[in-house]
Each structure stands twice: as C-alpha cells, then as structure tokens.
Design an enzyme around this catalytic site. Sequence first.
Site, PDB file in Angstrom:
ATOM      1  N   HIS A  15      19.876   5.336 -30.379  1.00 16.66           N
ATOM      2  CA  HIS A  15      19.495   4.807 -29.061  1.00 16.66           C
ATOM      3  C   HIS A  15      18.298   5.538 -28.453  1.00 16.66           C
ATOM      4  O   HIS A  15      18.479   6.528 -27.723  1.00 16.66           O
ATOM      5  CB  HIS A  15      20.667   4.952 -28.095  1.00 16.66           C
ATOM      6  CG  HIS A  15      21.791   4.010 -28.322  1.00 16.66           C
ATOM      7  ND1 HIS A  15      21.878   2.777 -27.719  1.00 16.66           N
ATOM      8  CD2 HIS A  15      22.907   4.122 -29.085  1.00 16.66           C
ATOM      9  CE1 HIS A  15      22.997   2.169 -28.081  1.00 16.66           C
ATOM     10  NE2 HIS A  15      23.640   2.966 -28.925  1.00 16.66           N
TER      11      HIS A  15
ATOM     12  N   CYS B 175      21.205  -0.405 -32.165  1.00 15.25           N
ATOM     13  CA  CYS B 175      22.662  -0.290 -32.259  1.00 15.25           C
ATOM     14  C   CYS B 175      23.289  -1.658 -32.549  1.00 15.25           C
ATOM     15  O   CYS B 175      23.027  -2.246 -33.584  1.00 15.25           O
ATOM     16  CB  CYS B 175      23.213   0.346 -30.986  1.00 15.25           C
ATOM     17  SG  CYS B 175      24.941   0.892 -31.141  1.00 15.25           S
TER      18      CYS B 175
ATOM     19  N   GLU C 119      16.489   4.475 -25.991  1.00 14.50           N
ATOM     20  CA  GLU C 119      16.477   4.214 -24.550  1.00 14.50           C
ATOM     21  C   GLU C 119      17.365   5.197 -23.788  1.00 14.50           C
ATOM     22  O   GLU C 119      17.241   5.337 -22.569  1.00 14.50           O
ATOM     23  CB  GLU C 119      16.901   2.767 -24.258  1.00 14.50           C
ATOM     24  CG  GLU C 119      18.395   2.483 -24.293  1.00 14.50           C
ATOM     25  CD  GLU C 119      18.972   2.372 -25.691  1.00 14.50           C
ATOM     26  OE1 GLU C 119      20.180   2.069 -25.822  1.00 14.50           O
ATOM     27  OE2 GLU C 119      18.223   2.591 -26.679  1.00 14.50           O
TER      28      GLU C 119
END
Length: 382
Positions: free
Chosen positions: A347, A222, A349
């Site tokens: 993303h 990002c 994560e």
Amino acid sequence: GVTLDISKLAGAPLEVLFNEELGAVIQVAAKDVATVNAAFAAAGLGECVADIGTLNDKYEFRIGDYAEGLSDLRAVWSDTTRRISALRDNPDCAESEYKLKLEQNDPGITPKVTFSVSVGKDYASRPKMAVLREQGVNGEIEMAAAFDRAGFESIDVHMTDILSGRVSLKDFKGLVACGGFSYGDVLGAGEGWAKSILFNPRARAEFEGFFHRKDTFTLGVCNGCQMVSNLKDLIPGAAHWPRFVQNASERFEARFVSLKVEKTPSVLLKGMEGSVLPIAVAHGEGRAEFADAKAAEACLGTGLVSFRYVDGNHAYTERYPLNPNGSPFGMTGFTTVDGRALIMMPHPERVFRTCQYSWHPAEWGDDGPWLRLFKNGRVFVG
C-alpha cells in the site's frame, strides 16, 4: 543489553521487580537523568523514582550476579506464540518468524532512497483521477488524498456508477483500483470484482477502452491489484501477470516491510529504480501464483517485475515474514510492456506522508518517498 543495579531499589529486589502494581521503566540519556528526576520530584513523585540500570554491550540482561542472553530470553517469551501459530497457521512460517526474532545481526528496515520526491512543476490544471471502489473497499480516502497531493482532482467512482452508465472512464486520465476488503473479503474477492466487469458488456467496453488509450495510466493496489490482474486480457502487454492467491502463512498479514524498486518501463516508477523503501502490507491473498516454477522464472526475466521484497541487507527474499505472502523470488509488483499499468500488493497510499509511518529516518521531510509514485503519474499526463 541492560544491567540493573538492584542496590538502588527501595525494598526487596524481587518484590519490587516482580509485582502487579502499576509502574514503568523509562530510558533516558545519561545527561538527562538529573532533569528527569527533578521533574518527578517537582510533581511530588520523587520517592517513586529510582535510577535502576544502564545499558551494556554484551547483549545480555543482568540483575546482580544473574546474566541471561537477550536471545535466550526472547526465545522463551516467543515460544508460546510460535506454538499457537504453528497449530493455527502454516507451521513453517511460524518457525521462520520465530527464528528471525532471535537473530542478533538483523539490521531491520534500512531504507535507501535514490531519488528526490520533488518532480514535475506547478501545474495550472488538475486532471481527473478515478478512484475506483467496490462494496467493502476501504482504502479510497488515503488513495484520493495521495493523488490530490500529487496534483490530481480525485473523483470517487463506485462500480455501480460504471455499471449504470452514470460515469464514463472517457473523462479520466488515471484510474486506481483501491485496496480494502471488497465483498467482505471473501476468498477471491478481487476475482469476483473483476468478473463484474468482464461479464458486463457496458463495463467491459468502458475498461477496455480506457486501457487501450495511450494517454492513460492504471494502478491496482492490494485487493485492487488482485482485481486488475484478472483483467489482464483487456490490458495491452499484461499477459505475464500472475494471479494472487492465499498467503503461504494461511493468515491475514498486516506488516511493515521493505521493497526494492526494480528497473522497469513503469511510468509511475520513473527515476525510482534501485531504491529500497519501507511500506505497509495488509492482505490475506497476496501470493503471486504462476502455472509452475518455470513460469515464475520466465516472468522474473521479462524486466516487467516492478517490486520485490528484500531483507535488511537489501537481498531479495522469500523468507517469512520479510516476504509476508510467499511470492516466488519476492515478486510483488508488475507493470506492462509500455509501463502504463502497474499492479502491486503493498500500500503506497498508506505511507505517502511521513506522519503515516511507524518509523522513518529523521532526515525525511513531511513527504515520504512513495509520494514520488503519485507525482510521476501527474508528470505522465502532462
């Protein structure tokens, strides 16, 4: 569709269906209706509950003799949103999203996992992972948790630690630049973050030395993706990387989309090729920008494009909002020639555990498929 049986309503149908009193519609399996009604009755609410409808196979909403197509009703419901969005944002994107909502045959998110999340072994050591952040970055906790679950010792490293010399990247095997809103998410924030490295001799030497070591890997996500992409002159084999600029929609995008993992030399994506995985996106500047259309096509042909947005049928797409930023050919992730550096706008994560998902297939366990990316990093460092 849904068919309402208004004969079962206690009172005038329109007064019951269209009023401002509190109420709820609950959908249950036919075999459970009696059990649900009994539970309400036991709580003293039996008179408040009525079996008012069933599903039908006509994609219609029916009340007595009235029938209306669900697409037509949704078109009316969504029209105000479309008009507001067209005035506020990119009108072409507003129209594209509106039309997608009306499609009856869109399968939606349909994952395809070609690998096992389990990879590697039980390691005795936990190599140090630098979880890099700058002022305003807010994704470091999830990132640290993901790498910790994969077998690393996640270390919080702020840019001030590098600039002051308190921390050296020589002590780390992995480096991840986190997502979030550096510098308050002002335009080009990731570029500003990169310049704090490029124009500082100490920081530039630290990062360049790390990138050239053959035993390290780098991940940018990002805002961190935008930042690392601007360091490509320091990273071997990254000359093809684009810049990341404002989304075509001209707005911040927070969505749940589908990515296809392409075949590349990325060490973090080993064994994941061909999979289509749902993932979270949250960015205002995620559109990959190239010098021109030929440059974008040339990048696509390098074999170093790691991820591309796809639709519910797994076809590459530039259609908004399935492609939330308008990147050409759906490209949204890139690796280097040797595969040791990976940048991506979505993303991973935020979805490495299934409890983080808004939806996932019932057969998935506690670990989501994106954990494989983090575990691949642990396998790489040995």
